[in-house]
Design a protein around this motif. Structure first.
Motif, short mmCIF file in Angstrom:
data_model
loop_
_atom_site.label_atom_id
_atom_site.label_comp_id
_atom_site.label_asym_id
_atom_site.label_seq_id
_atom_site.Cartn_x
_atom_site.Cartn_y
_atom_site.Cartn_z
N THR A 207 13.81 133.10 12.78
CA THR A 207 12.57 133.31 13.54
C THR A 207 11.83 131.99 13.73
O THR A 207 11.32 131.69 14.81
CB THR A 207 11.68 134.34 12.83
OG1 THR A 207 12.39 135.57 12.73
CG2 THR A 207 10.39 134.57 13.60
N GLN B 241 10.45 139.92 16.88
CA GLN B 241 10.98 140.75 15.80
C GLN B 241 10.05 141.94 15.54
O GLN B 241 10.50 143.03 15.27
CB GLN B 241 11.12 139.89 14.54
CG GLN B 241 11.98 140.54 13.47
CD GLN B 241 12.40 139.57 12.40
OE1 GLN B 241 11.94 138.43 12.34
NE2 GLN B 241 13.30 139.98 11.52
N ASP C 263 14.71 138.19 19.03
CA ASP C 263 14.71 138.14 17.57
C ASP C 263 15.01 139.54 17.04
O ASP C 263 14.16 140.43 17.10
CB ASP C 263 13.34 137.66 17.07
CG ASP C 263 13.42 137.10 15.67
OD1 ASP C 263 14.48 137.27 15.02
OD2 ASP C 263 12.42 136.49 15.23
MG LIG Z 1 13.07 136.66 11.43
#
Ligand SMILES: [Mg+2]
Ligand SMILES: Nc1ncnc2c1ncn2[C@@H]1O[C@H](COP(=O)(O)OP(=O)(O)OP(=O)(O)O)[C@@H](O)[C@H]1O
Lengths: 234, 299
Positions: free
Chosen positions: A50, A94, A170
């Protein structure tokens, strides 16, 4: 093409470090990602996947090193230009980052509004991307009323809506069943075949194997190796 | 542009309570400050003649011969504090009186002889006029043998003038105070709205919205709050004014004093001022808020 025949890099990282206080999230990453590539970024939780993506869209600045995106040197971009850098990317976060008080439709149209697109075009475009992710029936729903998988599909729809050059995804299939995951991956592959560049962070090995592409392996902030997976040797 | 309006109205409706309070606060500020302005405008009419030079009337004895007038005029004109003096003969005085009493001509019709004396009208130099200077001049005039009576009833205006001056100072101070308070309250309201939208603001930034795009609806909201408050405040003042002037009209004072409402240009100015308040409040809290969010300038 550059002189040595390697495809010209769309994204280039040069000895990039990212530190959070004493914590080294990324250590000395050098990496070239060519135009129209399909790259996976993988590694165990906390490896820095990330963080790597965040540095690209200037969600944060690198502590050290240089990053070039589509000819822009990120360390030299004035704050005023940052929105224009970000419009090069379609980002699937994410944690989705959908606005809970806005409908699915509004969440997706926001990207196009921010880019100053015309009302008519926005209406058409949003309907069409929601259809491709199978969310046209939920256009008027609010994100908190959706399942995790549905929210993820909306996030993907938003990422492709603005016709970006690069998609940063992500864990875009993190909370999806196999079939829904396949829909998302097909969508990203479609984007790739139309000339787009994809960076997909995941620790799902089977997804990588099925999809195929270049794989960047991170481990505790270090770039371990770059391999090729599946049939697609690029 | 439409979407900015929509977002601004959504914010106002979504935060009805604070927004209503804000509009009311601005309205009250506008009401109080413009009430002061109204007061000044109406008193100015009373005071302005005084500012242009106080008037002293001097009445002559009956037996003053015609040839004394000219030298007397010169002598008075040369006295300290006198701007200019005009001779008003008794005939002229009667004409003036008749003119001013047109409605009741019968009162003057039956006059056998002109009862008025000859007179001088004296205007003082505005800069050198004060109660004391007026007193000195009046005493000097009274000392002349040809002069029967000196009249300078406008003394009291001088006193009012200085009181109004004091009021005006207080008005400025109060105006500044209310301006600052309104700006502060608008800033607070916008901050509240911003706070409730901070996640949205951050997401908008992540998907490539410029600060201008993010800020526009907030500025619009500030302007709408300001305009609404200004309109409400001026409306309240107008209502109060109409009420006061109709009840005054029926009383005796109404014949002496004609009340006027704020001229249109002042109304426009007050409205613009309250919109500036809205804009400024918004500017302040946006500067603070957007300066704080991590994505404005990642480090
Ligand atoms: Mg991550
Ligand atoms: N804002 C932050 N402040 C401090 N530490 C951070 C911050 N963001 C990330 N880190 C740390 O940096 C390291 C890398 O984090 P990152 O989120 O990039 O991992 P990841 O590979 O995406 O993990 P996951 O698979 O769980 O999503 C982690 O150890 C994390 O704790």
């Amino acid at each position: 093409m550059t002189a040595n025949g390697a495809p010209e890099a769309l994204i280039r990282l040069f000895h990039v470090h990212k530190r959070y206080g004493p914590k080294h999230a990324l250590v000395d990453i050098s990496l070239d990602i060519p135009k129209n590539a399909f790259y996976f970024v993988t590694g165990p939780s906390g490896a820095g996947k990330t963080t790597l993506l965040r540095l690209l869209y200037l969600g944060e600045r690198a502590s050290e090193g240089q990053i070039l995106v589509d000819g822009m040197n990120l360390s030299r971009i004035p704050a005023k230009r940052i929105p224009f850098l970000r419009r090069k990317f379609g980002i699937v976060f994410q944690d989705y980052k959908l606005i809970p008080t806005k409908t699915v439709f509004e969440n997706v149209s926001l990207v196009l509004e921010a880019a100053g697109k015309k009302f008519r075009l926005i209406q058409k475009k949003v309907r069409s991307v929601l259809r491709t992710v199978g969310m046209e029936d939920k256009a008027e729903a609010l994100p908190p009323s959706l399942s995790g998988g549905e929210q993820q599909r909306v996030a993907v729809a938003r990422a492709v809506a603005g016709d970006p050059k690069i998609i940063l995804a992500d864990e875009p299939t993190g909370s999806l069943d196999e079939d829904s995951a396949a829909v998302i991956v097909d969508l990203l592959k479609g984007f790739h075949t139309r000339g787009g560049t994809v960076l997909l962070a995941t620790h799902d090995r089977s997804l990588i194997k099925k999809t195929g592409g270049r794989v960047v392996h991170l481990h505790q902030g270090h770039l371990k190796e770059i391999t090729s997976a599946g049939l697609d040797y690029r | 542009m439409m979407r900015f309006y929509r977002r601004a109205f959504q914010d106002i409706i979504g935060n009805r309570f604070v927004n209503t309070l804000t509009v009311i606060t601005i309205a009250l500020s506008v009401l109080i400050v413009s009430a002061f302005v109204l007061f000044f405008i109406n008193t100015a009419e009373l005071i302005d003649p005084w500012k242009q030079g106080a008037r002293i009337m001097v009445y002559l004895h009956d037996q003053v011969p015609q040839e004394r007038i000219e030298p007397l005029l010169r002598q008075i004109s040369g006295m300290y504090g006198v701007d200019h003096a005009t001779f008003i003969s008794r005939q002229e005085g009667l004409e003036r009186l008749k003119k001013s009493m047109k409605r009741q001509p019968s009162l003057l019709e039956n006059l056998k002889a002109n009862p008025l004396p000859d007179a001088f009208e004296i205007r003082m130099i505005p800069e050198s006029q004060s109660e004391a200077a007026m007193e000195v001049l009046a005493n000097g005039l009274e000392a002349l043998p040809e002069i029967a009576e000196v009249e300078y009833g406008q003394q009291w205006i001088g006193r009012i003038s200085s009181i109004v001056g004091l009021f005006r100072l207080g008005g400025y101070a109060l105006g500044a105070l209310f301006f600052a308070a309104s700006v502060f309250i608008v800033a607070n309201t916008v901050r509240l709205v911003l706070y409730s939208r901070r996640q949205e603001v951050e997401i908008m930034r992540l998907v490539g919205a410029t600060d201008g795009f993010i800020k526009a609806p907030f500025y619009l909201e500030g302007l709408i709050l300001g305009a609404a408050g200004g309109t409400l405040g001026l409306g309240g003042l107008l209502a109060a004014f109409l009420f006061a002037s109709t009840s005054l009209d029926q009383s005796l004072a109404g014949t002496l004093l004609k009340l006027r409402f704020l001229p249109l240009s002042t109304v426009a100015l007050v409205l613009a001022g309250s919109m500036v308040v809205g804009w400024l409040g918004c500017y302040l809290s946006l500067r603070q808020f957007l300066g704080q969010t991590p994505l404005s300038e990642p480090l």
